[in-house]
Scaffold this motif. Structure first.
Motif, mmCIF file in Angstrom:
data_model
loop_
_atom_site.group_PDB
_atom_site.id
_atom_site.type_symbol
_atom_site.label_atom_id
_atom_site.label_comp_id
_atom_site.label_asym_id
_atom_site.label_seq_id
_atom_site.Cartn_x
_atom_site.Cartn_y
_atom_site.Cartn_z
ATOM 1 N N PRO A 298 0.839 -1.211 0.000
ATOM 2 C CA PRO A 298 0.000 0.000 0.000
ATOM 3 C C PRO A 298 0.864 1.247 0.000
ATOM 4 O O PRO A 298 1.959 1.257 0.559
ATOM 5 C CB PRO A 298 -0.804 -0.131 1.297
ATOM 6 C CG PRO A 298 0.054 -0.990 2.182
ATOM 7 C CD PRO A 298 0.744 -1.953 1.261
ATOM 8 N N GLY A 299 0.367 2.284 -0.617
ATOM 9 C CA GLY A 299 1.145 3.517 -0.672
ATOM 10 C C GLY A 299 0.393 4.641 -1.341
ATOM 11 O O GLY A 299 -0.831 4.576 -1.524
ATOM 12 N N SER A 300 1.126 5.668 -1.722
ATOM 13 C CA SER A 300 0.557 6.869 -2.327
ATOM 14 C C SER A 300 1.364 7.243 -3.564
ATOM 15 O O SER A 300 2.577 7.022 -3.616
ATOM 16 C CB SER A 300 0.577 8.039 -1.333
ATOM 17 O OG SER A 300 -0.096 7.720 -0.136
ATOM 18 N N ILE A 301 0.677 7.836 -4.528
ATOM 19 C CA ILE A 301 1.349 8.380 -5.702
ATOM 20 C C ILE A 301 1.510 9.877 -5.495
ATOM 21 O O ILE A 301 0.528 10.592 -5.287
ATOM 22 C CB ILE A 301 0.542 8.097 -6.988
ATOM 23 C CG1 ILE A 301 0.382 6.592 -7.197
ATOM 24 C CG2 ILE A 301 1.233 8.731 -8.194
ATOM 25 C CD1 ILE A 301 -0.510 6.223 -8.372
ATOM 26 N N LEU A 302 2.753 10.355 -5.524
ATOM 27 C CA LEU A 302 3.056 11.762 -5.315
ATOM 28 C C LEU A 302 3.502 12.401 -6.623
ATOM 29 O O LEU A 302 4.180 11.760 -7.429
ATOM 30 C CB LEU A 302 4.163 11.940 -4.281
ATOM 31 C CG LEU A 302 3.936 11.342 -2.884
ATOM 32 C CD1 LEU A 302 5.148 11.610 -2.009
ATOM 33 C CD2 LEU A 302 2.672 11.910 -2.251
ATOM 34 N N SER A 303 3.123 13.646 -6.819
ATOM 35 C CA SER A 303 3.686 14.402 -7.931
ATOM 36 C C SER A 303 5.169 14.604 -7.683
ATOM 37 O O SER A 303 5.664 14.427 -6.556
ATOM 38 C CB SER A 303 2.990 15.761 -8.060
ATOM 39 O OG SER A 303 3.346 16.600 -6.958
ATOM 40 N N LEU A 304 5.896 14.990 -8.719
ATOM 41 C CA LEU A 304 7.327 15.221 -8.552
ATOM 42 C C LEU A 304 7.582 16.321 -7.529
ATOM 43 O O LEU A 304 8.484 16.206 -6.685
ATOM 44 C CB LEU A 304 7.956 15.582 -9.899
ATOM 45 C CG LEU A 304 9.485 15.734 -9.905
ATOM 46 C CD1 LEU A 304 10.152 14.412 -9.553
ATOM 47 C CD2 LEU A 304 9.961 16.231 -11.267
ATOM 48 N N ALA A 305 6.791 17.376 -7.569
ATOM 49 C CA ALA A 305 6.967 18.477 -6.621
ATOM 50 C C ALA A 305 6.717 18.008 -5.194
ATOM 51 O O ALA A 305 7.440 18.383 -4.262
ATOM 52 C CB ALA A 305 6.035 19.631 -6.972
ATOM 53 N N GLU A 306 5.682 17.171 -5.000
ATOM 54 C CA GLU A 306 5.399 16.659 -3.654
ATOM 55 C C GLU A 306 6.518 15.747 -3.170
ATOM 56 O O GLU A 306 6.914 15.810 -1.997
ATOM 57 C CB GLU A 306 4.079 15.898 -3.672
ATOM 58 C CG GLU A 306 2.852 16.775 -3.818
ATOM 59 C CD GLU A 306 1.582 15.957 -3.961
ATOM 60 O OE1 GLU A 306 0.540 16.396 -3.429
ATOM 61 O OE2 GLU A 306 1.631 14.884 -4.600
ATOM 62 N N ALA A 307 7.028 14.899 -4.064
ATOM 63 C CA ALA A 307 8.101 13.981 -3.665
ATOM 64 C C ALA A 307 9.366 14.751 -3.312
ATOM 65 O O ALA A 307 10.080 14.389 -2.365
ATOM 66 C CB ALA A 307 8.374 12.990 -4.790
ATOM 67 N N TYR A 308 9.656 15.818 -4.066
ATOM 68 C CA TYR A 308 10.832 16.632 -3.736
ATOM 69 C C TYR A 308 10.647 17.296 -2.370
ATOM 70 O O TYR A 308 11.577 17.333 -1.557
ATOM 71 C CB TYR A 308 11.078 17.696 -4.803
ATOM 72 C CG TYR A 308 12.226 18.611 -4.456
ATOM 73 C CD1 TYR A 308 13.544 18.200 -4.607
ATOM 74 C CD2 TYR A 308 11.998 19.888 -3.947
ATOM 75 C CE1 TYR A 308 14.602 19.021 -4.263
ATOM 76 C CE2 TYR A 308 13.055 20.719 -3.598
ATOM 77 C CZ TYR A 308 14.349 20.285 -3.765
ATOM 78 O OH TYR A 308 15.390 21.108 -3.413
ATOM 79 N N GLN A 309 9.450 17.809 -2.129
ATOM 80 C CA GLN A 309 9.205 18.442 -0.840
ATOM 81 C C GLN A 309 9.311 17.433 0.294
ATOM 82 O O GLN A 309 9.832 17.735 1.367
ATOM 83 C CB GLN A 309 7.819 19.098 -0.826
ATOM 84 C CG GLN A 309 7.471 19.822 0.472
ATOM 85 C CD GLN A 309 8.455 20.904 0.840
ATOM 86 O OE1 GLN A 309 9.032 21.545 -0.040
ATOM 87 N NE2 GLN A 309 8.673 21.130 2.124
ATOM 88 N N LEU A 310 8.835 16.204 0.060
ATOM 89 C CA LEU A 310 8.976 15.163 1.076
ATOM 90 C C LEU A 310 10.438 14.870 1.345
ATOM 91 O O LEU A 310 10.861 14.738 2.511
ATOM 92 C CB LEU A 310 8.251 13.897 0.621
ATOM 93 C CG LEU A 310 8.301 12.699 1.577
ATOM 94 C CD1 LEU A 310 7.697 13.068 2.933
ATOM 95 C CD2 LEU A 310 7.574 11.502 0.971
ATOM 96 N N GLY A 311 11.254 14.779 0.285
ATOM 97 C CA GLY A 311 12.686 14.586 0.473
ATOM 98 C C GLY A 311 13.308 15.716 1.264
ATOM 99 O O GLY A 311 14.181 15.494 2.115
ATOM 100 N N ARG A 312 12.850 16.923 1.012
ATOM 101 C CA ARG A 312 13.370 18.082 1.752
ATOM 102 C C ARG A 312 12.946 18.021 3.217
ATOM 103 O O ARG A 312 13.722 18.344 4.121
ATOM 104 C CB ARG A 312 12.880 19.367 1.097
ATOM 105 C CG ARG A 312 13.511 20.630 1.663
ATOM 106 C CD ARG A 312 12.979 21.878 0.984
ATOM 107 N NE ARG A 312 13.741 23.024 1.411
ATOM 108 C CZ ARG A 312 14.758 23.555 0.747
ATOM 109 N NH1 ARG A 312 15.129 23.038 -0.402
ATOM 110 N NH2 ARG A 312 15.406 24.596 1.205
ATOM 111 N N GLU A 313 11.682 17.608 3.462
ATOM 112 C CA GLU A 313 11.205 17.528 4.840
ATOM 113 C C GLU A 313 12.010 16.502 5.646
ATOM 114 O O GLU A 313 12.285 16.704 6.825
ATOM 115 C CB GLU A 313 9.718 17.159 4.845
ATOM 116 C CG GLU A 313 8.815 18.291 4.357
ATOM 117 C CD GLU A 313 7.389 17.824 4.097
ATOM 118 O OE1 GLU A 313 7.070 16.641 4.389
ATOM 119 O OE2 GLU A 313 6.593 18.626 3.580
#
Length: 321
Positions: A298-313
C-alpha cells in the motif's frame, strides 16, 4: 508545523531567537524547528531570507515588511510597543503560530504506517547524545564528497571527541535505523545514500555520482546538500526517468513522471520495508498499474513536486548543526 530559522554564519542574534522560541514552544510538541545557514545572495533569494535572522512559519515569513527584499544584512524587528529588537517578540511569534496556515507537509498526507517507516518527523536526524549526530554527519559528508565511505580512522577521531569510538556509535545508529550495517559491522547505507548500487543515481552539481536508497532519498540529496543535481533512475517496469533539480525546483523527463511511495506490511528498517517500493514512474497511470499489480504494497502516488518536498522535509536539515 515547521519553523525555519535562516541566518548568516555566526549571526549574533540566533541565540536570542532560540530563547524566544524555546519559551513559546514549551508546550507545543507539534512544532519542529530547523536551522539553515545562508551564505550568499542567491541562497537568500531561494530561501526567502529577508535579513538575518529570518523566521519562516510553514514556509511563510509573517514578519516581512512590505517591499522588503531577500538580503544577507542584519535584520531588526519592532515589538508591540514599537521598540526595535533583534528578534520577534514572544507575543509576535505566538500570534504568527496562531494565524499562519501554510501548506500541509507532504509527510502528513501519507498513511501512518508508511509515515513511520519512511522516518519523517525528523527521525532521520540522529540525536546529539554520545556523538551520534557528529558521526552520522561525518559519514554523510564523506559519501557526498567522494562517493565512498570515510575511513574508519576518521570516524574514530570524530567519536573520540565524545570519549568513545566509532563502532558503538555506528551500532546505535543502526539500531535507530539512521544507517545500516551488515553482519560484519560495515556500513551498507546511510540514508539517503546507498553504498551499494541501486536504480537511483544522483550527481550533485560539481560533485561525484552517488546512489540513493529510493526515489524520495534521491530527491532529498540535493535538498540536504543545498545544491542542484541530476538524477537518473530506472523504474520498476524498466523505463528511464531523468530529473534535473535547479534552484530547488525539480523537472522531469518525461514531464509526467511521478513517485510511488509504498511500504510492505512487514516491520523492520526502511531499507527492507520501503526503500525498494519508493520509485519513480513515467506517469501516474504507470504507477497506478504497478500498485494494482502489488496489492501487498500500500502507498501513495506523489507528484514530482510533492516527492521533492517530502525529500526536503526528511533530509533538508540533516547536515545542519
Amino acid at each position: 508545523m515547521e519553523l525555519v530559522v535562516l541566518s548568516v554564519p555566526d549571526c549574533p542574534h540566533v541565540t536570542a531567537l532560540d530563547d524566544v522560541l524555546a519559551a513559546v514552544l514549551a508546550d507545543r510538541r507539534d512544532v519542529r524547528v530547523v536551522h539553515r545557514q545562508v551564505t550568499d545572495q542567491a541562497q537568500a533569494e531561494r530561501e526567502g531570507m529577508r535579513g538575518s535572522p529570518t523566521l519562516l512559519v510553514n514556509g511563510i515569513d509573517p514578519f516581512a515588511e512590505p517591499g522588503s527584499r531577500p538580503s544577507l544584512s542584519c535584520r531588526l524587528f519592532r515589538d508591540e510597543d514599537g521598540r526595535v529588537l533583534p528578534t520577534p517578540s514572544g507575543a509576535a511569534v505566538t500570534a504568527a503560530l496562531d494565524t499562519v496556515r501554510g501548506p500541509e507537509p507532504v509527510w502528513a498526507k501519507l498513511p501512518p504506517r508508511l509515515r513511520e517507516t519512511l522516518g519523517v518527523d525528523g527521525r532521520r536526524r540522529a540525536p546529539e547524545d554520545g556523538g551520534q549526530r557528529a558521526v552520522q554527519q561525518a559519514v554523510l559528508r564523506g559519501i557526498a564528497a567522494t562517493g565512498r565511505l570515510p575511513e574508519a580512522a576518521l570516524l574514530d577521531r570524530v567519536a573520540a571527541g565524545f570519549s568513545t569510538t566509532a563502532a558503538p556509535v555506528l551500532a546505535t545508529l543502526h539500531r535507530r535505523d539512521l544507517l545500516r550495517l551488515d553482519a560484519g559491522g560495515h556500513i551498507t547505507a546511510a540514508y539517503p545514500f546507498s553504498v551499494l548500487p541501486t536504480r537511483h543515481r544522483v550527481t550533485p552539481a560539481g560533485g561525484v555520482t552517488v546512489f540513493a536508497m529510493c526515489a524520495v532519498d534521491a530527491l532529498g540529496i540535493p535538498a540536504m546538500l543545498d545544491t542542484d543535481a541530476e538524477i537518473h533512475s530506472t523504474t520498476p517496469d524498466g523505463a528511464e526517468v531523468s530529473i534535473t533539480v535547479s534552484a530547488g525546483h525539480p523537472e522531469a523527463d518525461p514531464a509526467a513522471a511521478v513517485v510511488f511511495t509504498g511500504a510492505s506490511s512487514d516491520t523492520g528498517p526502511a531499507a527492507e520495508v520501503c526503500c525498494g517500493q519508493v520509485n519513480f514512474f513515467t506517469s501516474r497511470a504507470a504507477a497506478a498499474r504497478w500498485a494494482a499489480e502489488h496489492p501487498g504494497v500500500p502507498g501513495s502516488i506523489l507528484s514530482l513536486a510533492e516527492a521533492y518536498q517530502l525529500g526536503r522535509e526528511i533530509f533538508g536539515a540533516l547536515l545542519h548543526t
